[in-house]
Motif scaffolding. Structure first.
Motif, PDB file in Angstrom:
ATOM      1  N   TYR A 207       0.651  -1.300  -0.134  1.00 52.64           N
ATOM      2  CA  TYR A 207      -0.005  -0.084   0.086  1.00 52.64           C
ATOM      3  C   TYR A 207       1.053   1.343   0.052  1.00 52.64           C
ATOM      4  O   TYR A 207       1.722   1.169   0.693  1.00 52.64           O
ATOM      5  N   LEU A 208       0.560   2.252  -0.761  1.00 57.82           N
ATOM      6  CA  LEU A 208       1.057   3.556  -0.909  1.00 57.82           C
ATOM      7  C   LEU A 208       0.169   4.785  -0.653  1.00 57.82           C
ATOM      8  O   LEU A 208      -0.563   4.580  -1.419  1.00 57.82           O
ATOM      9  N   GLN A 209       0.465   5.659   0.146  1.00 59.01           N
ATOM     10  CA  GLN A 209      -0.305   6.973   0.140  1.00 59.01           C
ATOM     11  C   GLN A 209       0.238   7.791  -0.951  1.00 59.01           C
ATOM     12  O   GLN A 209      -0.399   8.802  -1.651  1.00 59.01           O
ATOM     13  N   CYS A 210       1.718   7.605  -1.218  1.00 56.11           N
ATOM     14  CA  CYS A 210       2.231   8.703  -2.229  1.00 56.11           C
ATOM     15  C   CYS A 210       1.765   8.160  -3.681  1.00 56.11           C
ATOM     16  O   CYS A 210       2.227   7.031  -3.899  1.00 56.11           O
ATOM     17  N   PHE A 236      -3.315   3.603  -1.149  1.00 59.35           N
ATOM     18  CA  PHE A 236      -3.851   3.562   0.239  1.00 59.35           C
ATOM     19  C   PHE A 236      -5.272   4.652   0.127  1.00 59.35           C
ATOM     20  O   PHE A 236      -6.027   4.558   1.228  1.00 59.35           O
ATOM     21  N   LEU A 237      -5.284   5.717  -0.767  1.00 55.63           N
ATOM     22  CA  LEU A 237      -6.571   6.257  -0.834  1.00 55.63           C
ATOM     23  C   LEU A 237      -7.683   5.473  -0.976  1.00 55.63           C
ATOM     24  O   LEU A 237      -8.821   5.708  -0.483  1.00 55.63           O
ATOM     25  N   TYR A 342      -2.850  15.183  -0.767  1.00 61.07           N
ATOM     26  CA  TYR A 342      -2.740  13.483  -0.419  1.00 61.07           C
ATOM     27  C   TYR A 342      -1.322  13.103  -0.763  1.00 61.07           C
ATOM     28  O   TYR A 342      -0.977  11.752  -0.781  1.00 61.07           O
ATOM     29  N   CYS A 343      -0.370  14.028  -0.707  1.00 55.56           N
ATOM     30  CA  CYS A 343       1.198  13.728  -0.853  1.00 55.56           C
ATOM     31  C   CYS A 343       1.908  14.606   0.119  1.00 55.56           C
ATOM     32  O   CYS A 343       1.611  15.704   0.288  1.00 55.56           O
TER      33      CYS A 343
END
Length: 410
Positions: A207-210, A236-237, A342-343
């Motif tokens: 999972y990545l938020q970036c 992750f969003l 969101y970054c």
């Protein structure tokens, strides 16, 4: 203007099919050149492929102003990949003469750099978290923080991350900055290193938020030699949206009546179609009414860091400030109650912007807004991070005319 969705392709610019219409430069969210000049400059840039040393003063300025945001690739009616033209020209110049010494402070694998300066000054609880994330203990499902979240680890102090192992470190950067500078050899080295890292972790779901990391691992690094077979990289969003929608995290505080403008990631436009809609869906669930800045979504402006990516800029402080101010003006036009990012890199840059431009609206990471909505009190330590980012750069970034060739990524 309509923009076609196109993922990055590691294929040179196509001068044979280019009609020299100039749309790539006249519709550029950064430059917006007049139509006649845009036509002249794309012709001049194409000539630079054969004779790079004879670029006009105006063409050199265009080469400097580009932020490699890929908006022009979406605009081009012939799919000629004009962003690739800029990256290829930067790559040639980088190979020939190296890059400005001032860029060293910003490169992912330089030590020290702007991120290590911030890390060394984190509170103890955040330093402990970062040390724990450096674990190489295998896990099939992990959250990968990326370089920017590593410098804002307090964003993960939430039940949102319960039960999800976090793995990552600055040594395993996705190479996004190298990529958008045209440093192809360093991207290839990064691709191999990251593939080996995830295999060592035996990761299957990451999972990545970036969004930058998400796009690099999914679409870009495989074109530079990375073998991520057996792995999937997940936004992750989208996970956050699913958890909120299912009621796993009941919303106890809504933001009804509040407006929010969204700072979009440059990579959102080339990761997957309409990806920029996901943060808007999450914010709407929290009760916000989204008000759009003039440049948003596929035509969004960078937070400011990419104003230093060009070969001639090499992270020149004046270019970075100009990029930040443009971003602030863009959001100020929407007059929102909040600005959401969101970054976490955008959070850092827009927090630094308070020292060079007045935004007026508080900047929140979408994770912080979710945490508030589900009844938590996020630490909100972004100002300290921004202060250390700024002080470290002013104290330690070297200037002058010297150039250097970055060492290999090992």
């Amino acid at each position: 203007m309509d923009r076609a969705f196109r993922k990055y392709q590691r294929t040179p610019f196509d001068p044979d099919h280019c009609t020299r219409c100039g749309l790539c430069l006249s519709q550029c969210p950064v430059m917006r050149l007049p139509e006649d000049r845009a036509k002249e400059e794309i012709e001049s840039l194409i000539c630079c492929l054969d004779d790079p040393d004879n670029a006009s003063v105006s063409t050199r300025q265009v080469l400097r102003d580009c932020t490699s945001c890929f908006a022009c690739n979406l605009v081009c009616p012939e799919d000629c990949r004009p962003t690739n033209l800029f990256l290829d020209l930067w790559h040639r110049a980088y190979q020939k003469e190296g890059i400005p010494e001032r860029a060293r402070w910003f490169l992912p694998h330089s030590r020290p750099n702007f991120r290590t300066y911030v890390l060394d000054r984190l509170p103890r609880d955040e330093q402990d978290a970062v040390k724990a994330w450096a674990s190489l203990e295998p896990a099939e499902t992990i959250f990968y923080p990326g370089c920017n979240l590593i410098t804002t680890p307090y964003l993960t102090f939430s039940r949102v991350f319960e039960g999800l192992p976090i793995r990552g470190g600055l040594d395993y950067c996705c190479g996004e900055m190298y990529f958008r500078m045209g440093a192809y050899d360093l991207v290839e080295q990064t691709a191999r290193k990251c593939a080996e890292y995830f295999k060592r972790l035996q990761a299957k779901t990451v999972y990545l938020q970036c969004t930058a990391g998400l796009n690099m691992f999914t679409n870009i690094l495989p074109q530079f030699g990375a073998d991520f077979s057996g792995m999937r990289f997940v936004s992750f969003l989208i996970y956050l949206h699913g958890q909120l929608e299912s009621g796993a995290w009941p919303i106890v505080r809504r933001f009804d009546g509040k407006t929010v403008a969204v700072q979009d990631s440059c990579h959102a436009r080339i990761y997957e179609p309409d990806f920029h809609e996901w943060p808007r869906k999450v914010l709407a669930m929290l009760g916000f009414r989204v008000v759009e800045a003039p440049c948003h979504g596929a035509s969004a402006l960078c937070c400011g860091i990419a104003s230093g990516f060009s070969h001639e800029s090499g992270y020149h402080q004046l270019d970075l400030i100009a990029g930040q101010r443009a971003c602030v003006r863009n959001h100020r036009a929407a007059r929102p109650d909040y600005v959401a990012v969101y970054c976490s890199g955008c959070l850092e840059m827009m927090s630094v912007s308070r020292y060079v431009a007045r935004l007026g609206s508080p900047v929140y990471h979408i994770l912080e807004l979710i945490q508030e909505a589900i009844g938590e009190s996020p630490p909100r330590r972004h100002r300290r991070v921004a202060f250390n980012f700024l002080v470290g750069t002013l104290r330690h970034q070297r200037g002058g005319r010297r150039r250097f060739t970055p060492p290999p990524v090992e």
